[in-house]
Scaffold this active site. Structure first.
Site, PDB file in Angstrom:
ATOM      1  N   THR A  64      63.586  54.794  35.631  1.00  0.00           N
ATOM      2  CA  THR A  64      63.650  56.242  35.473  1.00  0.00           C
ATOM      3  C   THR A  64      63.314  56.584  34.025  1.00  0.00           C
ATOM      4  O   THR A  64      63.700  55.860  33.093  1.00  0.00           O
ATOM      5  CB  THR A  64      65.041  56.785  35.825  1.00  0.00           C
ATOM      6  OG1 THR A  64      66.030  56.122  35.028  1.00  0.00           O
ATOM      7  CG2 THR A  64      65.345  56.575  37.302  1.00  0.00           C
ATOM      8  N   ASP A 113      67.833  52.298  36.449  1.00  0.00           N
ATOM      9  CA  ASP A 113      68.145  53.672  36.062  1.00  0.00           C
ATOM     10  C   ASP A 113      68.524  53.660  34.587  1.00  0.00           C
ATOM     11  O   ASP A 113      69.679  53.470  34.220  1.00  0.00           O
ATOM     12  CB  ASP A 113      69.288  54.214  36.926  1.00  0.00           C
ATOM     13  CG  ASP A 113      69.402  55.733  36.832  1.00  0.00           C
ATOM     14  OD1 ASP A 113      68.731  56.330  35.972  1.00  0.00           O
ATOM     15  OD2 ASP A 113      70.172  56.308  37.614  1.00  0.00           O
ATOM     16  N   VAL A 114      67.512  53.858  33.736  1.00  0.00           N
ATOM     17  CA  VAL A 114      67.700  53.739  32.286  1.00  0.00           C
ATOM     18  C   VAL A 114      67.302  55.004  31.539  1.00  0.00           C
ATOM     19  O   VAL A 114      67.640  55.168  30.374  1.00  0.00           O
ATOM     20  CB  VAL A 114      66.915  52.530  31.728  1.00  0.00           C
ATOM     21  CG1 VAL A 114      67.486  51.220  32.265  1.00  0.00           C
ATOM     22  CG2 VAL A 114      65.430  52.621  32.069  1.00  0.00           C
ATOM     23  N   LYS A 115      66.524  55.877  32.183  1.00  0.00           N
ATOM     24  CA  LYS A 115      66.138  57.185  31.626  1.00  0.00           C
ATOM     25  C   LYS A 115      65.587  57.057  30.205  1.00  0.00           C
ATOM     26  O   LYS A 115      65.980  57.792  29.291  1.00  0.00           O
ATOM     27  CB  LYS A 115      67.312  58.162  31.682  1.00  0.00           C
ATOM     28  CG  LYS A 115      67.779  58.440  33.119  1.00  0.00           C
ATOM     29  CD  LYS A 115      68.947  59.391  33.162  1.00  0.00           C
ATOM     30  CE  LYS A 115      69.335  59.731  34.588  1.00  0.00           C
ATOM     31  NZ  LYS A 115      69.889  58.573  35.337  1.00  0.00           N
ATOM     32  N   ARG A 116      64.663  56.148  30.014  1.00  0.00           N
ATOM     33  CA  ARG A 116      64.125  55.866  28.692  1.00  0.00           C
ATOM     34  C   ARG A 116      63.035  56.877  28.302  1.00  0.00           C
ATOM     35  O   ARG A 116      62.333  57.426  29.137  1.00  0.00           O
ATOM     36  CB  ARG A 116      63.541  54.461  28.652  1.00  0.00           C
ATOM     37  CG  ARG A 116      64.567  53.335  28.813  1.00  0.00           C
ATOM     38  CD  ARG A 116      65.508  53.291  27.620  1.00  0.00           C
ATOM     39  NE  ARG A 116      66.267  52.041  27.599  1.00  0.00           N
ATOM     40  CZ  ARG A 116      67.561  51.949  27.818  1.00  0.00           C
ATOM     41  NH1 ARG A 116      68.257  53.026  28.112  1.00  0.00           N
ATOM     42  NH2 ARG A 116      68.183  50.778  27.757  1.00  0.00           N
TER      43      ARG A 116
END
Length: 316
Positions: free
Chosen positions: A149, A111-114
């Protein structure tokens, strides 16, 4: 080429769900202040009041959680923010958490939302999904996970490198579409050409995923759809019957078990995540009263089994 015989992430996830018999997953979002004193005191004695002492506490706790949940769930989702804030020792704990989870046979969703532009987003994808340039060769990514993510706000050129690596290496992405936080409607519900903005993002995800379909009928381009918005999930599911949904916000954030049916299609195609409600169950009722901190492992195990039963009942 590795892509010739690659198994899609979607197929891997569906197989793991079927093997474990549940779509429930566990978020590894450890809060240092909530860790059991038995662990933190041990690390304090070994490392003193240092960042290393904190991150070793987190890693040891994570390993215990993984030992408890790995027989029952298909995947874990470690949120990188809880590690990055402790600098290099925290990032090392994140890496070792990923490695340990994979050794235990779990899929790992970072879950890093890059997202970013051009070569920068390609570097982000290389770090987690693709390959890392190394002198005259390429290495597998240091953070070798199964999916990440991603934020779609920059448009298609900010997504394409992830799509390329998904195809080549059997990886997946989950695109933020309708998030679980209360203020998400400030942007995601804005009317655009007669409908909410999140529906436009959902349609774009459908297009992005058309060429990364697995044999089980699902795309490796998944969507993040918050458990706290079941009515929106109904709309999105109608548009994307072949998309995998990552559903955060179950339990602690207010997502209700009876609403989870709206995220699935014929009982398939979604994973339900709980983080604090599982890993810090011993801080919450009824588990705090029943077990207390001394029996935190029993609280984690029972809270997970309760979640699995609740989700299973609505999917019958």
């Amino acid at each position: 080429m590795e892509s010739n015989n690659v198994i899609s992430f979607a197929d891997k996830l569906i197989a793991a769900i079927e093997q474990k018999g549940t779509p429930c997953i566990v978020g590894l979002d450890p809060r240092f202040k909530d860790l059991p004193a038995a662990i933190t005191q041990q690390c304090l004695d070994e490392y003193g009041e240092t960042l290393t002492g904190i991150t070793h506490s987190i890693l040891r706790f994570n390993q215990q959680v993984i030992d408890i949940v790995s027989p029952y769930v298909p995947a874990v989702k470690p949120q990188i923010a809880f590690y990055e804030m402790y600098g290099p020792p925290g990032v090392q704990a994140y890496l070792e958490t990923i490695t340990y989870a994979r050794q235990k046979g779990l899929l790992v969703i970072a879950d890093v939302k890059r997202n970013d532009i051009g070569s920068t987003v390609a570097a982000y994808s290389n770090a987690f999904l693709g390959r890392v340039p190394f002198w005259n060769n390429q290495l597998k990514p240091v953070f070798n996970v199964d999916a990440v993510t991603v934020n779609p706000y920059l448009g298609s050129d900010g997504i394409q490198p992830f799509l390329d690596d998904c195809q080549k290496y059997g990886k997946g992405i989950f695109v933020l579409v309708k998030t679980s936080n209360p203020s998400s409607s400030e942007f995601q519900h804005l009317p655009v050409e007669g409908e909410a903005f999140y529906l436009h993002v959902a349609r774009k995800c459908k297009a992005w995923g058309e060429n990364i379909m697995g044999n089980q009928g699902f795309s490796s381009v998944g969507l993040v759809v918050g458990a706290t918005f079941p009515q929106e999930a109904i709309q999105i599911r109608k548009l994307l019957p072949q998309a995998l949904f990552l559903v955060p916000g179950f339990g602690f954030q207010g997502g209700k078990a009876e609403d989870m049916k709206h995220f699935f299609i014929n009982g398939r195609g979604a994973i339900i995540n709980s983080s604090r409600g599982i890993i810090h169950a011993y801080r919450q009722e009824p588990y705090a009263r029943k077990y207390g901190e001394e029996q935190y492992q029993q609280a984690i195990a029972e809270s997970l089994q309760t979640m699995i039963r609740q989700v299973d009942q609505i999917l019958q």
